[in-house]
Design a protein around this motif. Sequence first.
Motif, PDB file in Angstrom:
ATOM      1  N   ASN A   9       0.861  -1.174   0.000  1.00 27.66           N
ATOM      2  CA  ASN A   9       0.000   0.000   0.000  1.00 27.66           C
ATOM      3  C   ASN A   9       0.903   1.232   0.000  1.00 27.66           C
ATOM      4  N   GLY A  10       1.386   1.579  -1.147  1.00 22.94           N
ATOM      5  CA  GLY A  10       2.345   2.673  -1.241  1.00 22.94           C
ATOM      6  C   GLY A  10       1.792   3.894  -1.946  1.00 22.94           C
ATOM      7  N   LEU A  11       2.571   4.944  -1.889  1.00 19.28           N
ATOM      8  CA  LEU A  11       2.213   6.193  -2.566  1.00 19.28           C
ATOM      9  C   LEU A  11       2.436   6.031  -4.070  1.00 19.28           C
ATOM     10  N   GLN A  12       1.412   6.348  -4.856  1.00 21.96           N
ATOM     11  CA  GLN A  12       1.516   6.323  -6.315  1.00 21.96           C
ATOM     12  C   GLN A  12       1.708   7.753  -6.798  1.00 21.96           C
ATOM     13  N   HIS A  13       2.929   8.093  -7.171  1.00 15.89           N
ATOM     14  CA  HIS A  13       3.238   9.459  -7.595  1.00 15.89           C
ATOM     15  C   HIS A  13       4.293   9.406  -8.692  1.00 15.89           C
ATOM     16  N   PRO A  14       4.204  10.266  -9.709  1.00 14.20           N
ATOM     17  CA  PRO A  14       5.184  10.224 -10.805  1.00 14.20           C
ATOM     18  C   PRO A  14       6.589  10.678 -10.402  1.00 14.20           C
ATOM     19  N   VAL A  15       6.729  11.472  -9.333  1.00 10.61           N
ATOM     20  CA  VAL A  15       8.047  11.996  -8.959  1.00 10.61           C
ATOM     21  C   VAL A  15       8.584  11.369  -7.671  1.00 10.61           C
ATOM     22  N   TYR A  16       7.713  11.060  -6.716  1.00 10.89           N
ATOM     23  CA  TYR A  16       8.168  10.619  -5.396  1.00 10.89           C
ATOM     24  C   TYR A  16       7.629   9.245  -5.014  1.00 10.89           C
ATOM     25  N   ASP A  17       8.453   8.503  -4.305  1.00  9.44           N
ATOM     26  CA  ASP A  17       8.031   7.299  -3.602  1.00  9.44           C
ATOM     27  C   ASP A  17       8.314   7.544  -2.130  1.00  9.44           C
ATOM     28  N   VAL A  18       7.411   7.103  -1.270  1.00 11.43           N
ATOM     29  CA  VAL A  18       7.597   7.209   0.174  1.00 11.43           C
ATOM     30  C   VAL A  18       7.190   5.880   0.780  1.00 11.43           C
ATOM     31  N   TRP A  19       8.012   5.359   1.693  1.00 11.75           N
ATOM     32  CA  TRP A  19       7.663   4.128   2.371  1.00 11.75           C
ATOM     33  C   TRP A  19       8.155   4.155   3.812  1.00 11.75           C
TER      34      TRP A  19
END
Length: 140
Positions: free
Chosen positions: A122-132
């Motif tokens: 269940n992660g962040l879906q973003h074109p520039v950033y990933d956060v975990w």
Amino acid sequence: MSNPLLSSLRRHSLPALLVMAGGLCLMSVSAAAQDRPTFTPYPVAVLQGLDKITARISTFEAPVEQPVVFGSLEIMVRTCQKRPPEEPPESAAFLEITEQKPGEAASRLFTGWMFASSPALNGLQHPVYDVWLLDCKRAE
């Protein structure tokens, strides 16, 4: 000769079976509740972020209920919980992530639980950033 209990098992869902089983189900649920791992709340989440444009990975701490900025993202950790050392390792955090672009209204990108053992679950879906989430820890 058919067994009525086996016929019932084939026809009904688990909730219906629990109602039919009566007292037996109460003992099973009680035993299952005792086997459930407990989580302890911690005041700080340790997060890792990837800027996909620069390929830089940053590790940062996010205190619970205090916004932290990563690039154009604002991350708010609502809770961070961890299993005790005698249990299988797991950390979980409930995050709210919004993006604030200059001249635009803030937009909510993510609201939900992240698990350290399964960052892709269940992660962040973003074109520039990933956060975990990496871990939960005590404040220093």
